[in-house]
Design a protein around this motif. Sequence first.
Motif, PDB file in Angstrom:
ATOM      1  N   TYR A 166       6.172  -1.260 -37.910  1.00  0.00           N
ATOM      2  CA  TYR A 166       4.809  -1.766 -37.894  1.00  0.00           C
ATOM      3  C   TYR A 166       4.370  -2.466 -36.523  1.00  0.00           C
ATOM      4  CZ  TYR A 166       5.118  -0.866 -42.916  1.00  0.00           C
ATOM      5  OH  TYR A 166       4.923  -0.400 -44.110  1.00  0.00           O
ATOM      6  N   GLN A 171       3.597   0.204 -34.310  1.00  0.00           N
ATOM      7  CA  GLN A 171       2.097   1.016 -34.639  1.00  0.00           C
ATOM      8  C   GLN A 171       1.048   0.016 -34.433  1.00  0.00           C
ATOM      9  OE1 GLN A 171       1.626   2.185 -38.691  1.00  0.00           O
ATOM     10  NE2 GLN A 171       2.702   4.195 -38.459  1.00  0.00           N
ATOM     11  N   THR A 179      -1.805   4.645 -42.159  1.00  0.00           N
ATOM     12  CA  THR A 179      -1.289   3.847 -41.160  1.00  0.00           C
ATOM     13  C   THR A 179      -2.088   3.118 -40.373  1.00  0.00           C
ATOM     14  OG1 THR A 179      -2.383   5.473 -39.311  1.00  0.00           O
ATOM     15  CG2 THR A 179      -0.112   6.182 -40.549  1.00  0.00           C
TER      16      THR A 179
END
Length: 258
Positions: free
Chosen positions: A39, A42, A234
């Motif tokens: 994460y 991302q 996402t």
Amino acid sequence: MHYKRVIPCMDVDNGRVVKGTKFIDIRDAGDPVELAAHYDAQGADELIFLDITATSDKRATVVELARRAADQVFVPFTIGGGVRQVQDAHDVLGAGADKVAINSAALARPELIDELAQVFGAQCVVLAIDAKRRPDGSYEAYVAGGRTPTGKDALEWAREGVERGAGEILLTSMDRDGTNDGYELRLTNRVANVVDVPVIASGGAGHPQDLVEALTVGADAVLCASIFHYGSHTIPEVKDALRKAGFETRPIAANPLA
């Protein structure tokens, strides 16, 4: 510029990330630090780990989790679970966490908030409130994963917590948690209107539009779990939706792992 934050949350039980619906029908979602690093890469703005392991020696567990996470992630992270006194927070923060989240321990002894704020500063103290709606439309604070009522009005508790020194409110609707039906916007708005610190909306995110709606009613940040854990959306996808709705978010390219 004030960025709105997207915060993945990892409920950790016996070293594994789990997620259920209202804390039942629990499913495994992976290793917490591996997920956290994913994460981070991302574009997550922060991370929250909530250790829900039923053990009396939870402090050692969360200290080790903080240490592992600090080695792998670059964004700020909060750890909750096992913090019952100043020394517990000292150990977790010393291991690398940026903030501690407290819930049942603060309800049992509200002075804990004052003590933590005095020692570490309000910016390190997150008051987590698990709330359920009463038949009369008010909200009650719960503990034990939403199973045990406290008799405490959730809005009054949020106000008191901030007065005692909490620098942030992590507000979870236990009526919506894990349902993917969207945040409890009425609850979010009411709490945001009675405190002057950031409110993190939690419980129920299923689609990017849910995040937009929570920020629109007053949340400063949005916490998500299952929509990220199981790949339905996402972080770049939800940040794009927030930007299109007019909310500024930290550019993902600013992340050192991006």
